[in-house]
Every structure is written in structure tokens, then in C-alpha cells.
Design an enzyme around this catalytic site. Structure first.
Site, short mmCIF file in Angstrom:
data_model
loop_
_atom_site.label_atom_id
_atom_site.label_comp_id
_atom_site.label_asym_id
_atom_site.label_seq_id
_atom_site.Cartn_x
_atom_site.Cartn_y
_atom_site.Cartn_z
N HIS A 96 1.65 4.32 -2.84
CA HIS A 96 1.66 5.77 -2.66
C HIS A 96 2.93 6.38 -3.26
O HIS A 96 2.87 7.42 -3.94
CB HIS A 96 1.61 6.11 -1.17
CG HIS A 96 0.23 6.11 -0.57
ND1 HIS A 96 -0.85 6.70 -1.20
CD2 HIS A 96 -0.23 5.63 0.61
CE1 HIS A 96 -1.92 6.57 -0.42
NE2 HIS A 96 -1.57 5.91 0.67
N HIS A 154 0.84 -1.20 0.00
CA HIS A 154 0.00 0.00 0.00
C HIS A 154 0.88 1.25 0.00
O HIS A 154 0.66 2.17 -0.80
CB HIS A 154 -0.89 -0.04 1.24
CG HIS A 154 -1.75 1.18 1.45
ND1 HIS A 154 -3.11 1.18 1.22
CD2 HIS A 154 -1.44 2.43 1.89
CE1 HIS A 154 -3.59 2.39 1.50
NE2 HIS A 154 -2.60 3.16 1.91
N GLU A 155 1.87 1.29 0.87
CA GLU A 155 2.74 2.47 0.95
C GLU A 155 3.63 2.60 -0.28
O GLU A 155 3.89 3.71 -0.76
CB GLU A 155 3.59 2.41 2.23
CG GLU A 155 2.79 2.42 3.52
CD GLU A 155 1.82 3.59 3.60
OE1 GLU A 155 2.13 4.68 3.07
OE2 GLU A 155 0.72 3.40 4.17
N GLU A 213 -6.26 6.77 -1.49
CA GLU A 213 -6.19 5.65 -0.54
C GLU A 213 -6.76 4.38 -1.15
O GLU A 213 -6.24 3.29 -0.94
CB GLU A 213 -6.92 6.01 0.75
CG GLU A 213 -6.20 7.02 1.62
CD GLU A 213 -4.82 6.54 2.07
OE1 GLU A 213 -4.68 5.33 2.35
OE2 GLU A 213 -3.89 7.35 2.11
#
Length: 380
Positions: A148, A144-145, A195
Site C-alpha cells: 500500500h 501487504h501494508e 486491496e
């Protein structure tokens, strides 16, 4: 092309290690929500925008952020938190990220992680995540990060910080504050979609839908899932979306309008919907945009895709307020068109502001267009 799950946590008596697909050359556009992708494509088109963002970010000193974590957190590598480092490298391998951003573990009781920085972004994960997540869930969180980072979402976060501070400083000036708050609201809406994009990246990194859903369940209710059921959690999501009456719709607007993150049940439902639509499997099968083609991405096409995504979202939701608008005459469709158009207009306003700041930084002068849109050839 596949990679061995060298760091699997299964015991000798447990299931065999899974193999994950390496998504060679994958572009971040593959996992970005259409509204997020449209905004990113538009922002990348702005001449001098990156320079202005980096100049503003200097106010907060990216080097200072890194030094603070270097001083008070644990930098992860093959010697420190080696099992975390293994999950991190696995997530990066699935997303075909050759150069790993630095990773730090920070002492905190809250299950969270974040990506920080523009020139050399780094990832920070809280100790609570290491304590509450299993290895598959941790891989999804780290993916997930990394999502980003690959999407460049730090731009959003930085500009949002700047605009929020400006709004506070201009609170005495009603017109200026109202205009800034409108832009901030649009930026927050983009961030919530960012997100959802990163959730998809986490799923592609770990390639374990059950683990990605468990991660969101733990964010909602803590690390012990022995008495929690995935189907019941998704039932909560359905009730949140369509239960109650118009009063509940108004409460949801109040809860989310100024939030950076969608609520966990909504994130779980959105991820499940993306899987059920076939997009996840299509990417695993090799049908996805490549990084080599990013330069050809069209702002007009992406803004239209964002508007279409909003129309689909409003036609699919069972929210009581939207249901009322539907009964009044296809209001959901109209509302979806308005939301998509508003995303484009906010992008145009913000684009004009970014262009003006860039020109000022270069010592240039140009009167902005009367309609508040940019005239550099980008479509709004």
C-alpha cells in the site's frame, strides 16, 4: 539475488529456513491490479494533484495521527517487538524497500493492519495479528501494508474520506449528492482492486503462497486453522462466485458496492488465480517492471489494460446474473467493456475535479471542458 530467512521460526527439528528472492528495483506496477494501476497512473499525471491532496489531508493532520500512535501504541524496532521488526525488515528486503516506514503495534482485538499518511506514511498493526498469525503469515501481512505504501494508496483513502464527508454535507442537494456518490462508488471499486494489489505485494514479500492464503482464511474465521482446510475454503470461493441464482447476484452487489475490501473468499480466489496464471513465478524469475521506468508509464496503455482486465473478469465469472447476460447475447463481454469504460470516465471526471482544485489552490481560473474531461494531454 537472495536473502537468508534469518528470522525463521522453525525449531531445530523442523524444516530448513527458506531463501527468498530480493526483487531488486521492482516497481509497484509489478503487483498492481490493472484497474488499480490505471487509476494510479492517471492520478499521478494530474498537475498539482499531490499538492491538493496534501492540503486537504491537513484537515486531518497527518502529524496528529502519528503523535497519537506515538502516545498510545508501541513503536517497533530492534528493541521493541524485535521479532515483528525482523519480519518487517524481511518483507521490505524482498520488495527492495531501502527505507522502512515507521511501524506501530496498536492494542485491538481485531485482526487488521493499515498504512496511514502521505508525506511520511507509517504502518500500524493490531495486537490481534501478533496473537493469531504465525511468522510467515505476519510477514505477508506486513508486506501487504508495505505494498500500500509503495503504491501510494493513501491518496485513495484520503480522497475517499474527503468525498464521503462532502457527500454527507451535500445530502440536502440531490444533484450534488448523486454526483459525489457516483464518484465515491468508482473510488470504492478502485480501492477494492487496490486491496487485491496489496495482497499480491504481501505474497511477493513473503514468497509463501500457503501463508498468504492462510492469512486470508484467518481474516475470515479467526486464528485457529487446525480444523480448517484450504481446498474447502477455495471451494467456498467458487460457490460464492457461481452458486445460487440471480437473487444471490443482487445480494453480492449489495454486500460489496459500498465496501472498501473484497470479501476474504474472493481475495483468496483472486490471489490463487494470479498465481495459477504464472504472474507470480514470472516476477520471481526477474521479469517485472523497474522503478527506473515508472516515468514512461502510459495512461492510455494502463486504462486499456484496466478495461481488458474487467472484460476477462466478466468472461471468467460464473455469477448467475452475468450468465444470464451471456445467454442474452454476449452480455458479459458488453458488461466488461462498460465497466472498463466507466473506470476511465470516472477517472476523467475525478481528474477534472482535481485539476480544478489545483488551479483554485494556485489562484488560477479556467473554464472546464464542456464534456467534463481534462485537456492536459492525458487520455481518458
Amino acid at each position: 539475488m537472495t536473502s537468508d530467512d534469518a528470522g525463521a521460526t522453525a525449531t531445530p527439528a523442523g524444516p530448513p529456513a527458506r531463501r527468498r528472492v530480493v526483487l531488486t528495483g521492482i516497481s509497484s506496477r509489478a503487483w498492481e491490479h490493472p484497474a488499480d494501476r490505471g487509476a494510479l497512473t492517471a492520478l499521478r499525471e494530474l498537475r498539482g494533484f499531490d499538492d491538493v491532496v496534501k492540503a486537504f489531508f491537513g484537515m486531518w493532520n497527518e502529524r496528529g495521527f502519528r503523535l497519537a500512535h506515538l502516545a498510545s501504541a508501541i513503536r517497533v524496532d530492534h528493541r521493541q517487538y524485535p521479532s515483528v521488526y525482523q519480519r518487517y525488515t524481511e518483507a521490505a528486503q524482498s520488495l527492495d524497500i531501502p527505507e522502512l516506514p515507521e511501524l506501530f503495534v496498536r492494542q485491538s482485538p481485531f485482526l487488521n493492519a493499515e498504512a496511514i499518511g502521505l508525506d511520511k506514511p507509517f504502518v500500524v498493526v493490531n495486537t490481534a495479528a501478533l496473537q493469531q498469525l504465525d511468522q510467515d503469515e505476519l510477514r505477508a501481512l506486513l508486506g501487504h501494508e508495505l505494498g500500500h505504501v509503495r503504491s501510494g494508496h493513501a491518496v485513495y483513502k484520503t480522497i475517499l474520506m474527503i468525498l464521503t464527508r462532502w457527500a454527507a454535507n451535500l445530502s440536502w442537494l440531490p444533484v450534488g449528492a448523486i454526483a459525489l456518490r457516483g464518484i465515491i462508488a468508482a473510488m470504492l471499486e478502485w480501492w477494492r482492486k487496490a486491496e487485491l494489489s496489496a495482497d499480491r505485494a504481501g505474497l511477493l514479500a513473503g514468497q509463501d503462497p500457503a501463508a498468504s492464503l492462510r492469512l486470508l482464511m484467518k481474516m475470515a474465521g479467526g486464528g485457529d486453522l487446525s480444523q480448517v482446510d484450504t481446498a474447502a475454503f477455495l471451494e467456498q470461493a467458487a460457490e460464492y462466485d457461481g452458486g445460487g441464482d440471480i437473487r444471490d447476484s443482487l445480494h453480492k452487489i449489495r454486500m460489496t458496492a459500498w465496501s472498501t475490501h473484497p470479501v476474504p473468499v474472493a481475495r483468496a480466489a483472486a490471489l490463487r488465480q494470479w498465481i495459477d496464471a504464472g504472474d507470480y513465478q514470472r516476477i520471481l524469475d526477474g521479469d517485472y517492471p523497474r522503478r527506473d521506468d515508472d516515468a514512461t508509464a502510459s495512461v492510455t496503455t494502463e486504462i486499456k489494460a484496466a478495461a481488458e482486465a474487467y472484460r476477462e473478469e466478466f468472461s471468467r465469472t460464473q455469477d448467475p446474473l452475468v450468465g444470464l447476460l451471456r445467454r442474452l447475447g454476449d452480455g458479459a463481454s458488453d458488461m466488461g467493456e462498460w465497466a472498463g469504460g466507466a473506470a476511465g470516465r470516472a477517472r476523467a471526471w475525478f481528474g477534472a475535479a482535481g485539476e480544478a482544485a489545483a488551479r483554485a489552490a494556485r489562484g488560477e481560473s479556467r473554464t472546464p471542458p464542456a464534456n467534463g474531461t481534462d485537456t492536459n494531454g492525458s487520455s481518458s
